[in-house]
Write an enzyme that holds these catalytic residues in place. Structure first.
Site, PDB file in Angstrom:
ATOM      1  N   HIS A  37       0.865  -0.843  -0.404  1.00 24.28           N
ATOM      2  CA  HIS A  37       0.079  -0.405  -0.219  1.00 24.28           C
ATOM      3  C   HIS A  37       0.370   0.875   0.112  1.00 24.28           C
ATOM      4  CE1 HIS A  37      -2.552  -2.949   2.259  1.00 24.28           C
ATOM      5  NE2 HIS A  37      -3.764  -2.611   0.750  1.00 24.28           N
ATOM      6  N   GLN A  61     -17.797  -6.923  -1.196  1.00 25.82           N
ATOM      7  CA  GLN A  61     -17.543  -7.303  -2.122  1.00 25.82           C
ATOM      8  C   GLN A  61     -16.888  -8.436  -1.047  1.00 25.82           C
ATOM      9  OE1 GLN A  61     -14.292  -4.434  -1.899  1.00 25.82           O
ATOM     10  NE2 GLN A  61     -12.917  -5.452  -1.651  1.00 25.82           N
ATOM     11  N   SER A 186      -2.398  -8.234   3.146  1.00 25.16           N
ATOM     12  CA  SER A 186      -3.197  -7.783   4.620  1.00 25.16           C
ATOM     13  C   SER A 186      -3.462  -9.517   4.811  1.00 25.16           C
ATOM     14  CB  SER A 186      -4.213  -6.972   4.516  1.00 25.16           C
ATOM     15  OG  SER A 186      -3.876  -5.440   4.260  1.00 25.16           O
ATOM     16  N   ARG A 187      -3.805 -10.342   3.824  1.00 23.66           N
ATOM     17  CA  ARG A 187      -3.876 -11.513   4.505  1.00 23.66           C
ATOM     18  C   ARG A 187      -3.546 -11.887   5.297  1.00 23.66           C
ATOM     19  NH1 ARG A 187      -8.583 -10.782   0.762  1.00 23.66           N
ATOM     20  NH2 ARG A 187     -10.551 -10.949   2.167  1.00 23.66           N
TER      21      ARG A 187
HETATM   22  O1  PAF Z   1      -7.949  -3.733  -2.972  1.00 28.23           O
HETATM   23  C1  PAF Z   1      -8.501  -3.296  -2.118  1.00 28.23           C
HETATM   24  O2  PAF Z   1      -8.606  -3.199  -0.499  1.00 28.23           O
HETATM   25  C2  PAF Z   1     -10.083  -3.626  -2.614  1.00 28.23           C
HETATM   26  O3  PAF Z   1     -10.059  -4.683  -3.198  1.00 28.23           O
HETATM   27  C3  PAF Z   1     -10.721  -2.061  -3.042  1.00 28.23           C
HETATM   28  C4  PAF Z   1      -9.873  -2.010  -4.675  1.00 28.23           C
HETATM   29  C5  PAF Z   1     -10.242  -1.201  -1.723  1.00 28.23           C
HETATM   30  C6  PAF Z   1     -12.162  -1.858  -3.505  1.00 28.23           C
HETATM   31  O4  PAF Z   1     -12.562  -2.069  -1.552  1.00 28.23           O
END
Ligand code: PAF
Length: 281
Positions: A37, A61, A186-187
């Site tokens: 990130h 999602q 993150s996982r």
């Molecule tokens: O990649 C992610 O972390 C997510 O799919 C996103 C793009 C922030 C949408 O929730």
């Protein structure tokens, strides 16, 4: 750096920047931030006057059996990482702020989402498109930054932006890996020491695909078989998919004649990990 929770607060900040003629970059995230990130934030910082990071674990999602409730969260850590990357604003809304009562509108697509992660996560990309569309409408960034680790997501977002004439540039940034090759995610926090060790096979499998391709192999099935056999040497690995698809359409290919993506998703215990490499023709 400020953290805000409402759409109105984001709009007020961005309006003030716009009044000064400043450009804005957006990094959409679900938090529990890592170096991957941070590389998006660094790219956003280099390409824009101001940087907004959204931190929102988007319920839309996640499928009913997925890890929405247990998805790792640590706002204090995330704020420190954003601060160190020179971020100007964090948008950290509650779900009700983005999906108030009565919410019924979605952005969906008819292609690109049936293969790879779309096979086992049928509603995932509808949720991603919807939330990204909302974030683009709220922040109105000049550019938005996404990691190439989620290669299907990047292709989907690019397609959505082109199809719907959205007025921003989508910037893809390279996968960031641990020193031993595991793609940052993150996982990864879900992995036990043994699973973590065995998960190294994923980056080895994408390296193998790249090597076979560089050596001249163009039959996608030969490359897929070699990757699959390698992953299957790890007893804790449960393959979700190993596929080679066209980079733009995300449709499976038999012979690699245009840029393609060798991609995989594999479960190790509670963690479902993805990795990929672009095979450039
Ligand atoms: O990649 C992610 O972390 C997510 O799919 C996103 C793009 C922030 C949408 O929730």
């Amino acid at each position: 750096m400020k953290t805000v929770t409402t759409v109105a607060e984001v709009r007020a900040e961005v309006r003030a920047w716009r009044a000064q003629g400043l450009t804005v970059g957006l990094v959409p995230t679900m938090g529990f931030l890592h170096e991957g990130h941070k590389s998006l934030m660094t790219a956003a910082k280099a390409g824009n006057d101001r940087v907004v990071v959204s931190i929102f674990v988007n319920p839309m999602q996640f499928g009913p059996t997925e890890d929405l409730a247990s998805y790792p969260r640590d706002l204090k850590h995330d704020e420190a990482l954003c601060e160190s990357a020179g971020v100007d604003l964090i948008f950290h809304p509650e779900p009700e702020e983005l999906y108030p009562e009565g919410f019924v509108s979605f952005v969906d697509m008819n292609g690109l989402t049936k293969e790879l992660c779309g096979k086992s996560r049928p509603i995932h990309f509808r949720g991603v498109c919807t939330v990204c569309n909302k974030l683009f409408n709220i922040v109105k960034p000049d550019r938005a930054y996404f990691g190439e680790k989620d290669a299907q997501q990047l292709a989907v977002i690019r397609r959505m932006v082109a199809d719907l004439n959205m007025d921003l540039e989508i910037v893809g940034c390279p996968i960031v890996r641990e020193a031993d090759g595991l793609a940052k995610s993150s996982r990864n926090i879900y992995l036990t020491a043994e699973e973590r060790e065995q998960a190294l096979v994923l980056s080895k499998a994408v390296k193998l695909a790249a090597k076979l391709f560089a050596d001249g192999e163009r039959n996608a099935h030969v490359i897929i078989d070699a990757m699959t056999k390698l992953i299957e040497t790890m007893p804790l690995a449960e393959i979700d998919y190993v596929q080679i698809v066209d980079s733009l359409t995300i449709e499976p290919v038999d012979v690699i004649e245009r840029d393609a993506l060798a991609a995989l998703a594999v479960r190790f215990g509670k963690a479902r990990l993805i990795d990929n490499v672009t095979l450039k023709v």
